[in-house]
Design an enzyme around this catalytic site. Structure first.
Site, PDB file in Angstrom:
ATOM      1  N   CYS A  90     -12.559   1.576   9.704  1.00  0.00           N
ATOM      2  CA  CYS A  90     -13.449   2.508   9.712  1.00  0.00           C
ATOM      3  C   CYS A  90     -14.052   1.659  11.388  1.00  0.00           C
ATOM      4  O   CYS A  90     -14.242   0.514  10.974  1.00  0.00           O
ATOM      5  CB  CYS A  90     -14.320   3.039   8.978  1.00  0.00           C
ATOM      6  SG  CYS A  90     -14.100   3.950   7.767  1.00  0.00           S
ATOM      7  N   ARG A  96     -10.287   1.058  14.642  1.00  0.00           N
ATOM      8  CA  ARG A  96      -9.912   0.929  13.394  1.00  0.00           C
ATOM      9  C   ARG A  96      -9.661   2.105  12.219  1.00  0.00           C
ATOM     10  O   ARG A  96      -9.372   1.950  11.142  1.00  0.00           O
ATOM     11  CB  ARG A  96     -11.446   0.383  13.128  1.00  0.00           C
ATOM     12  CG  ARG A  96     -12.105  -0.747  14.081  1.00  0.00           C
ATOM     13  CD  ARG A  96     -12.891  -1.350  13.952  1.00  0.00           C
ATOM     14  NE  ARG A  96     -13.318  -0.896  12.476  1.00  0.00           N
ATOM     15  CZ  ARG A  96     -13.395  -2.359  12.526  1.00  0.00           C
ATOM     16  NH1 ARG A  96     -13.259  -4.045  12.764  1.00  0.00           N
ATOM     17  NH2 ARG A  96     -13.763  -3.028  10.675  1.00  0.00           N
ATOM     18  N   TRP A 118     -11.039   5.773   8.984  1.00  0.00           N
ATOM     19  CA  TRP A 118      -9.495   5.769   8.196  1.00  0.00           C
ATOM     20  C   TRP A 118     -10.112   6.087   7.135  1.00  0.00           C
ATOM     21  O   TRP A 118     -10.757   4.992   6.290  1.00  0.00           O
ATOM     22  CB  TRP A 118      -9.255   4.416   8.832  1.00  0.00           C
ATOM     23  CG  TRP A 118      -7.682   3.937   7.968  1.00  0.00           C
ATOM     24  CD1 TRP A 118      -6.779   4.458   8.974  1.00  0.00           C
ATOM     25  CD2 TRP A 118      -7.453   3.362   6.862  1.00  0.00           C
ATOM     26  NE1 TRP A 118      -5.370   4.205   7.876  1.00  0.00           N
ATOM     27  CE2 TRP A 118      -6.359   3.174   6.176  1.00  0.00           C
ATOM     28  CE3 TRP A 118      -8.183   3.404   5.746  1.00  0.00           C
ATOM     29  CZ2 TRP A 118      -5.173   3.196   5.461  1.00  0.00           C
ATOM     30  CZ3 TRP A 118      -7.213   2.915   4.514  1.00  0.00           C
ATOM     31  CH2 TRP A 118      -6.001   3.055   4.906  1.00  0.00           C
ATOM     32  N   ASN A 134     -18.317   1.414   6.638  1.00  0.00           N
ATOM     33  CA  ASN A 134     -16.918   0.672   6.393  1.00  0.00           C
ATOM     34  C   ASN A 134     -16.514   0.565   4.820  1.00  0.00           C
ATOM     35  O   ASN A 134     -17.605  -0.282   4.822  1.00  0.00           O
ATOM     36  CB  ASN A 134     -17.120  -0.198   7.058  1.00  0.00           C
ATOM     37  CG  ASN A 134     -15.619  -0.359   7.751  1.00  0.00           C
ATOM     38  OD1 ASN A 134     -14.637  -0.435   6.792  1.00  0.00           O
ATOM     39  ND2 ASN A 134     -15.401  -1.377   8.134  1.00  0.00           N
ATOM     40  N   GLY A 135     -15.945   0.757   4.499  1.00  0.00           N
ATOM     41  CA  GLY A 135     -14.941  -0.094   2.878  1.00  0.00           C
ATOM     42  C   GLY A 135     -15.453   1.432   1.924  1.00  0.00           C
ATOM     43  O   GLY A 135     -15.003   1.997   2.435  1.00  0.00           O
ATOM     44  N   LYS A 155       8.370  -4.155  12.941  1.00  0.00           N
ATOM     45  CA  LYS A 155       7.640  -4.068  13.881  1.00  0.00           C
ATOM     46  C   LYS A 155       7.982  -1.936  14.959  1.00  0.00           C
ATOM     47  O   LYS A 155       7.568  -1.648  14.814  1.00  0.00           O
ATOM     48  CB  LYS A 155       7.569  -4.579  15.718  1.00  0.00           C
ATOM     49  CG  LYS A 155       6.895  -4.618  16.284  1.00  0.00           C
ATOM     50  CD  LYS A 155       5.482  -5.333  16.003  1.00  0.00           C
ATOM     51  CE  LYS A 155       5.120  -5.209  14.970  1.00  0.00           C
ATOM     52  NZ  LYS A 155       3.750  -5.877  14.475  1.00  0.00           N
ATOM     53  N   GLU A 159       6.497   0.243  12.009  1.00  0.00           N
ATOM     54  CA  GLU A 159       5.768   0.546  12.135  1.00  0.00           C
ATOM     55  C   GLU A 159       4.852   2.150  13.296  1.00  0.00           C
ATOM     56  O   GLU A 159       4.420   2.571  12.841  1.00  0.00           O
ATOM     57  CB  GLU A 159       4.848  -1.024  12.894  1.00  0.00           C
ATOM     58  CG  GLU A 159       3.330  -0.426  12.839  1.00  0.00           C
ATOM     59  CD  GLU A 159       3.077  -2.035  12.997  1.00  0.00           C
ATOM     60  OE1 GLU A 159       1.877  -1.841  12.232  1.00  0.00           O
ATOM     61  OE2 GLU A 159       3.071  -2.995  13.157  1.00  0.00           O
ATOM     62  N   HIS A 197      24.697  -9.235  -0.547  1.00  0.00           N
ATOM     63  CA  HIS A 197      24.646  -9.661  -1.498  1.00  0.00           C
ATOM     64  C   HIS A 197      23.056  -7.817  -2.248  1.00  0.00           C
ATOM     65  O   HIS A 197      22.946  -7.727  -2.839  1.00  0.00           O
ATOM     66  CB  HIS A 197      23.148 -10.429  -2.033  1.00  0.00           C
ATOM     67  CG  HIS A 197      23.491 -11.678  -1.658  1.00  0.00           C
ATOM     68  ND1 HIS A 197      24.663 -12.285  -3.110  1.00  0.00           N
ATOM     69  CD2 HIS A 197      23.819 -12.668  -1.538  1.00  0.00           C
ATOM     70  CE1 HIS A 197      24.839 -13.465  -2.191  1.00  0.00           C
ATOM     71  NE2 HIS A 197      24.366 -14.115  -1.389  1.00  0.00           N
ATOM     72  N   LYS A 255      -5.895  -0.667  12.766  1.00  0.00           N
ATOM     73  CA  LYS A 255      -5.599  -2.446  12.767  1.00  0.00           C
ATOM     74  C   LYS A 255      -6.507  -3.087  12.057  1.00  0.00           C
ATOM     75  O   LYS A 255      -5.832  -4.012  11.756  1.00  0.00           O
ATOM     76  CB  LYS A 255      -5.996  -2.531  14.219  1.00  0.00           C
ATOM     77  CG  LYS A 255      -6.116  -3.789  14.868  1.00  0.00           C
ATOM     78  CD  LYS A 255      -4.883  -3.800  15.566  1.00  0.00           C
ATOM     79  CE  LYS A 255      -5.199  -5.609  16.345  1.00  0.00           C
ATOM     80  NZ  LYS A 255      -3.746  -5.315  16.712  1.00  0.00           N
TER      81      LYS A 255
HETATM   82  O1  M6R Z   1      -5.558  -9.589  10.447  1.00  0.00           O
HETATM   83  P1  M6R Z   1      -4.789  -9.097   9.973  1.00  0.00           P
HETATM   84  O2  M6R Z   1      -3.633 -10.081  10.572  1.00  0.00           O
HETATM   85  O3  M6R Z   1      -4.960  -9.776   9.058  1.00  0.00           O
HETATM   86  O4  M6R Z   1      -3.630  -8.095   8.751  1.00  0.00           O
HETATM   87  C1  M6R Z   1      -2.240  -8.166   8.626  1.00  0.00           C
HETATM   88  C2  M6R Z   1      -1.740  -7.124   8.745  1.00  0.00           C
HETATM   89  O5  M6R Z   1      -2.453  -6.154   8.124  1.00  0.00           O
HETATM   90  C3  M6R Z   1      -1.125  -6.819  10.360  1.00  0.00           C
HETATM   91  O6  M6R Z   1      -0.431  -7.914  10.543  1.00  0.00           O
HETATM   92  C4  M6R Z   1      -0.186  -5.730   9.939  1.00  0.00           C
HETATM   93  O7  M6R Z   1       0.679  -5.799   9.167  1.00  0.00           O
HETATM   94  C5  M6R Z   1      -0.013  -4.675  11.715  1.00  0.00           C
HETATM   95  N1  M6R Z   1      -0.265  -3.595  11.830  1.00  0.00           N
HETATM   96  C6  M6R Z   1       1.244  -5.022  11.754  1.00  0.00           C
HETATM   97  O8  M6R Z   1       1.717  -4.883  12.998  1.00  0.00           O
END
Ligand code: M6R
Length: 625
Positions: A2, A28, A82, A108-109, A502, A505, A521, A620
């Site tokens: 958010c 966000r 979000w 936010n939260g 990546k 995602e 394995h 993000k």
């Molecule tokens: O802000 P941060 O580095 O703590 O975020 C951690 C993860 O949420 C972040 O790396 C997430 O996995 C990314 N979207 C990956 O691209």
């Protein structure tokens, strides 16, 4: 998670300022967006909000403007959501208001005691229109407004009292109809105050001089960076009041807090796409510059030394991190072990619930945002058990940076795309330098000298990968594969994990990363002639030889093999395709190989028409546990 932007003092420009701010914050969250404005003499706060991305709200506002019916006011706030409580919908979008429409709130939260508050307020006759936890806040304020001690000329005490009753994590901004002041509070979620240049003299929490421009509250600096570079990072428990006369920050006891105004050193242009189709592609291409910034002043090749602004020589290291940052943590742990320091990487969400003994460990939180709730929680757990903590982060003034004993900034510049790219490369590079500084302390001088020139060459080598990559053509060939597999050993194992993350995602394809030796394995059962296997093989040492053995295992099952290689191991003999990288020692080769895999993921997703910068269900900054 958010995004909030709020401002006072922009006059007729208020609505446009809010929409601009939202456009900088939609990384966000982008389930819905809304604005609320009020001005002198208003009886209600005017709210417009819509489910969907910011464009849905923009269209409504444009139509309203054409009809002369746009929301007006000199005090405004806006939100991009979000979802946590309640599906994305118009009703669940923020801002939320009380029954009378006098109080509007963006949040936010997560309000953990919202159900109890909601039951209490409902019993008192409040009618709720959303499924959100947030909506209890305006109703709670309304309830306090109705109390005998309420002074309509000063809503602050009631707002403070309402905030004091909230449990959980929050950054909130409150607007009251007809009141030309905004109120903000934070607890475990970021809230920054932007002040115009002449207000800078008000550092120390004194009221600023009469209005020198506008004042802002936001979840993150890009929301108002186009208007000011002067920022106050609010701390947990602080309460901000902004109006046309300036701003004040107070603590829970109501006393003025000594704050400092900091100047951000990046350009607003850094948050635009600069002609690229997506932020992700722009950020991939920014990596040479990001790594130069990361290394600037830290690597003295002539003197054979790494000089960092943190000084650590720990007995043991525990890394805590999530997602891509966890992959950087795995990489960092490997380098610390190579420097002779026992090191482990933990998923932050698991560390917090079942923390290992800390003893004499340095606990390093790797988090580009510095606001990831799981990582903050793990760091707090470690601190409460007596560990020294270090934040490895991109974000100056973030919660992690402020709460940890030490900070190692990765200096990659703002990253907007949800998929972490340049911040991962900069995390790898900063952790590489940190591990070298420890090796240096331990007089493993050979390790340091051999690695310094590779570090110095890294930005140029990344540029060479970007200039010559054939990843786009390769992506074309493999687009739509039922699964993608990535393998690597040692420092290339986290690269395999990151390559898979990546791809899944942003393309929504199924992808898995494995340590090369693990395929046989179990995962090998999934390998077919339709599942490309990306193998990271660099150098010509024993690890490369072993991984080539694993490549042969998949080759003999007819899987298409893509070798990411510097060519020294001759793995290309067993591969169908090659993604070439310059020759480099393993620790920097891991950065170069990852760039090729970023490009593969990007082009597969682009070919599929995915919303690359805003993948479904993701945000993000993940500020909930
Ligand atoms: O802000 P941060 O580095 O703590 O975020 C951690 C993860 O949420 C972040 O790396 C997430 O996995 C990314 N979207 C990956 O691209």
């Amino acid at each position: 998670m958010c995004g909030i932007i709020a401002c006072v003092g922009r006059g007729d420009d208020t609505l446009d300022t809010l929409v601009h701010g939202l456009s900088k914050l939609d990384y966000r969250g982008y389930d819905s967006a809304g604005v609320a404005l009020t001005g002198s003499g208003d009886d209600t706060v005017e709210v417009v909000k819509r489910q969907g991305q910011l464009d849905a709200l923009r269209r409504v506002l444009e139509t309203a403007r054409a009809d002369g019916a746009e929301p007006r006011g000199t005090v405004g706030m806006a939100h991009t959501r979000w979802s946590t409580h309640g599906a994305p919908s118009d009703a669940n979008a923020h801002p939320h208001t009380d029954c009378t429409g006098r109080v509007a709130v963006v949040h936010n939260g997560i309000i953990e005691n919202y159900q109890a508050l909601r039951d209490e307020l409902a019993a008192n006759g409040h009618e709720f229109r959303s499924e959100t936890d947030t909506e209890v806040i305006p109703h709670l304020i309304e309830e306090l407004f109705d109390g005998p001690e309420y002074d309509p000329a000063d809503p602050e005490p009631a707002i403070r009292e309402a905030v004091a009753r909230l449990e959980g994590s929050f950054a909130v901004v409150v607007s009251v109809a007809g009141v030309e002041t905004l109120f903000g509070a934070r607890q475990d979620n970021p809230l920054v105050l932007g002040t115009s240049p002449r207000d800078a003299g008000s550092a120390g929490g004194e009221r600023s001089e009469p209005r020198a421009g506008a004042t802002y509250l936001a979840s993150d600096v890009p929301a108002f960076r186009a208007f000011t570079d002067r920022v106050v990072y609010l701390e947990n428990g602080e309460f901000a009041r902004i109006d046309a006369e300036g701003w004040t920050v107070t603590g829970t006891d109501g006393e003025v807090v000594q704050t400092s105004v900091e100047t951000v050193d990046w350009d607003p242009e850094d948050t635009g796409k600069s002609g690229y189709d997506h932020f992700m592609l722009k950020e991939i291409h920014e990596q040479p510059r990001a790594l130069r910034q990361c290394l600037q002043g830290r690597v003295d090749e002539m003197g054979g030394r790494v000089t960092l602004d943190v000084d650590v020589d720990p007995e043991r290291v525990q890394f805590v991190a999530c997602g891509t940052s966890y992959h950087a943590a795995l990489y960092g742990a490997e380098l610390f072990r190579q420097a002779g320091v026992p090191a482990q990487a933990f998923l932050a969400s698991e560390y917090a619930t079942s923390p290992p003994p800390v003893d004499d460990a340095l606990v390093i939180g790797v988090t580009q945002s510095g606001e990831t709730a799981d990582t903050l929680s793990a760091l707090r757990e470690a601190r409460s058990r007596g560990a020294r903590t270090l934040a490895c982060t991109n974000t100056v003034g973030s919660t992690a940076a402020r709460e940890c004993d030490d900070v190692l900034y990765i200096r990659s510049g703002p990253e907007i795309g949800v998929a972490a790219t340049k911040t991962f490369a900069a995390q790898q590079t900063a952790l590489n330098a940190l591990a070298l500084s420890v090796a240096q302390e331990r007089r493993r001088a050979g390790d340091v000298r051999d690695s310094l020139s590779a570090l110095r060459e890294l930005p140029g080598d990344v540029q060479a990968v970007l200039d010559e990559s054939n990843a786009e053509a390769l992506a074309e060939e493999f687009v739509g594969a039922p699964s993608y597999f990535f393998i690597g050993r040692g420092v290339h194992f986290p690269v395999a994990l990151e390559g898979a993350l990546k791809l899944k995602e942003i393309s929504y394809g199924h992808a898995e990363g494995f340590a090369s030796g693990e395929l046989k394995h179990g995962p090998l059962a999934l390998v077919t002639d339709e599942t490309p296997v990306f193998a990271v093989v660099t150098g010509d040492g024993p690890l490369a030889t072993k991984t080539i053995g694993n490549v042969k295992e998949v080759e003999s099952r007819d899987a298409p093999v893509v070798a990411v290689t510097d060519g020294r191991s001759k793995v290309e003999r067993y591969a169908d395709h090659v993604l070439e990288i310059p020759e480099a020692p393993p620790r920097t080769a891991a950065v170069l190989a990852n760039v090729q895999l970023q490009l593969v993921a990007y082009h597969v997703a682009d070919r599929l028409g995915r919303p690359i910068d805003k993948p479904r269900n993701l945000a993000k900054s993940v500020t909930v546990e």
